[in-house]
Design a protein around this motif. Structure first.
Motif, PDB file in Angstrom:
ATOM      1  N   SER A 250       0.847  -1.197   0.000  1.00 35.86           N
ATOM      2  CA  SER A 250       0.000   0.000   0.000  1.00 35.86           C
ATOM      3  C   SER A 250       0.880   1.244   0.000  1.00 35.86           C
ATOM      4  O   SER A 250       2.091   1.164  -0.210  1.00 35.86           O
ATOM      5  N   GLY A 251       0.234   2.396   0.293  1.00 34.75           N
ATOM      6  CA  GLY A 251       0.992   3.640   0.324  1.00 34.75           C
ATOM      7  C   GLY A 251       1.938   3.691   1.513  1.00 34.75           C
ATOM      8  O   GLY A 251       2.958   4.379   1.478  1.00 34.75           O
TER       9      GLY A 251
ATOM     10  N   GLU B 252       4.177   4.491  -1.941  1.00 35.27           N
ATOM     11  CA  GLU B 252       4.814   5.795  -1.734  1.00 35.27           C
ATOM     12  C   GLU B 252       5.830   6.061  -2.855  1.00 35.27           C
ATOM     13  O   GLU B 252       5.897   7.161  -3.412  1.00 35.27           O
TER      14      GLU B 252
ATOM     15  N   ASP C 156       4.063   6.850  -6.027  1.00 36.43           N
ATOM     16  CA  ASP C 156       3.505   8.211  -5.988  1.00 36.43           C
ATOM     17  C   ASP C 156       4.576   9.260  -6.256  1.00 36.43           C
ATOM     18  O   ASP C 156       4.328  10.263  -6.927  1.00 36.43           O
TER      19      ASP C 156
HETATM   20  O1  KG4 Z   1      -4.059   0.918   0.774  1.00 37.43           O
HETATM   21  P1  KG4 Z   1      -4.195   2.283   0.215  1.00 37.43           P
HETATM   22  O2  KG4 Z   1      -5.503   2.658  -0.426  1.00 37.43           O
HETATM   23  O3  KG4 Z   1      -3.904   3.386   1.289  1.00 37.43           O
HETATM   24  C1  KG4 Z   1      -2.887   3.302   2.210  1.00 37.43           C
HETATM   25  O4  KG4 Z   1      -1.721   3.474   1.846  1.00 37.43           O
HETATM   26  O5  KG4 Z   1      -3.252   3.022   3.380  1.00 37.43           O
HETATM   27  O6  KG4 Z   1      -3.014   2.459  -0.852  1.00 37.43           O
HETATM   28  C2  KG4 Z   1      -2.831   3.656  -1.540  1.00 37.43           C
HETATM   29  C3  KG4 Z   1      -1.624   3.475  -2.428  1.00 37.43           C
HETATM   30  C4  KG4 Z   1      -1.197   4.771  -3.102  1.00 37.43           C
HETATM   31  O7  KG4 Z   1       0.198   4.891  -2.994  1.00 37.43           O
HETATM   32  C5  KG4 Z   1      -1.641   4.554  -4.546  1.00 37.43           C
HETATM   33  O8  KG4 Z   1      -0.868   5.284  -5.465  1.00 37.43           O
HETATM   34  C6  KG4 Z   1      -1.448   3.063  -4.692  1.00 37.43           C
HETATM   35  O9  KG4 Z   1      -1.906   2.537  -3.472  1.00 37.43           O
HETATM   36  N1  KG4 Z   1      -2.217   2.490  -5.792  1.00 37.43           N
HETATM   37  C7  KG4 Z   1      -1.654   1.921  -6.883  1.00 37.43           C
HETATM   38  C8  KG4 Z   1      -2.727   1.510  -7.713  1.00 37.43           C
HETATM   39  N2  KG4 Z   1      -3.903   1.833  -7.098  1.00 37.43           N
HETATM   40  C9  KG4 Z   1      -3.560   2.433  -5.918  1.00 37.43           C
HETATM   41  N3  KG4 Z   1      -0.374   1.733  -7.205  1.00 37.43           N
HETATM   42  C10 KG4 Z   1      -0.119   1.121  -8.381  1.00 37.43           C
HETATM   43  N4  KG4 Z   1      -1.087   0.706  -9.235  1.00 37.43           N
HETATM   44  C11 KG4 Z   1      -2.398   0.881  -8.952  1.00 37.43           C
HETATM   45  N5  KG4 Z   1      -3.343   0.462  -9.786  1.00 37.43           N
END
Ligand code: KG4
Length: 346
Positions: free
Chosen positions: A138-139, A166, A169
């Protein structure tokens, strides 16, 4: 036997979500209010704003869920809530709502670890077979979590620096893509015929990964090329960077998944967290393990933060008597290895 009806609340980051799960299987309601648009101008989640928006949104989301046709809120048997990890203020809003509802209805509370939710989200697809390896991406997290049995979590591998989301992003920002960057990196490389280029692999011992060095290398490359081209990159170069980043980040992670799978008994691999929506990861993980173990990927609706996954994890916790007192405190830096060890409440 009486039906088990869990009302679950998730507010750990920038989504206010509430679900109702019947008998661990039937999702009666699932509502998610995302704040992405509100945080866009800050280029990331602004914690104070997140808390204020949760407070504003939670009543609307709750009344929507409870106004469900034919649903009687008095049938709720448990209230579950994400108690950490997450943004301190954001967690408190969900916890206060959960405590109030549980007290009002006189039903027990279940305090759920956010990542346990992301892992157990996969049970909407298939029942778990143990020992199981969960790839949590995740992020804020990049972890290889080993579960020899239900609700026993061992972190065997993790990032030594940036989380994969991260890092996605930050590279996306250098490419001039909107927030959340990982989503846009993925969207940018959906078309056929994009040329990728090889990137160096981080050398990290054991099952750990590292993204910081590769991320900085990419940002330097992008800035240099932008300068040479007079400030902006043509679309085909943005696409090329996006695809190469996606491949390098995911392949590095899957190398460690494979290493771990060869060293330990693993019956099933599951993926969880926001980055589990990544199309290259979803395709590649199946290609890498054609002869097993079983690969389970959450449906797209369940990759971003939601309360259905919290309800699913709570369903298991209830079976294990892992209930929480009304006095429980949210823990923004909660460790998943501590889960499953709480004292049962009578
Ligand atoms: O789990 P999450 O919704 O939130 C937390 O970090 O808690 O994850 C968000 C992260 C962000 O960095 C976003 O850019 C990434 O997940 N993300 C992706 C995709 N969809 C979301 N990264 C790569 N490919 C995707 N399709």
């Amino acid at each position: 036997m009486k039906d088990e009806i869990i009302l679950a609340i998730e507010s750990s980051c920038d989504e206010t979500a509430i679900s109702i799960l019947k008998n661990g299987e039937e999702l009666l309601a699932n509502s998610v209010n995302t704040q992405i648009e509100d945080h866009k101008r800050f280029g990331g989640v602004y914690p104070e704003l997140a808390s204020r928006l949760h407070l504003e949104n939670i009543t609307a989301v709750l009344s929507f869920v409870l106004s469900l046709k034919g649903f009687d809120y008095r049938t709720i048997t448990h209230v579950a809530v994400t108690g950490g990890p997450g943004l301190p203020g954001a967690l408190q809003i969900g916890a206060m709502a959960a405590k109030t509802i549980s007290q009002y209805l006189g039903v027990p509370l279940v305090d759920v670890h956010h990542l346990a939710g992301h892992i157990y989200a996969n049970e909407f697809v298939e029942s778990f077979e143990y020992p199981l390896l969960a790839v949590v991406v995740s992020g804020g997290n990049t972890e290889l979590v080993y579960l020899p049995k239900p609700f026993e979590f061992h972190i065997l591998g993790e990032t030594e620096d940036d989380a994969i989301g991260e890092a996605f992003d930050k590279v996306a920002r250098a490419l001039g893509l909107p927030y959340p960057g990982g989503v846009w990196i993925d969207r940018t490389c959906q078309k056929e015929g994009i040329e990728s280029f090889p990137l160096p692999k981080a050398k990290v011992d054991g099952y750990n990964v590292s993204y910081s060095g590769l991320k900085s290398h990419l940002i330097r490359m992008i800035e240099k090329e932008k300068k040479e081209r007079g400030g902006t990159l043509p679309q085909h170069r943005v696409e090329s960077y996006a695809l190469s980043t996606e491949m390098a980040f995911v392949d590095q992670l899957l190398d460690k998944v494979e290493l771990l799978k060869n060293d330990k008994p693993v019956k099933m691999i599951v993926v969880g967290g926001g980055v589990s929506a990544n199309s290259y990861l979803r395709k590649r993980i199946r290609e890498r393990f054609p002869n097993g173990p079983k690969i389970v990927i959450p449906p797209l609706w369940c990759t971003t933060d939601n309360a259905a996954m919290i309800a699913k994890a709570a369903h298991h916790m209830i079976r294990m008597d892992l209930l929480s007192p009304l006095s429980f405190n949210t823990r923004p830096n909660r460790d998943i290895e501590e889960e499953g060890k709480k004292t049962a409440i009578q």
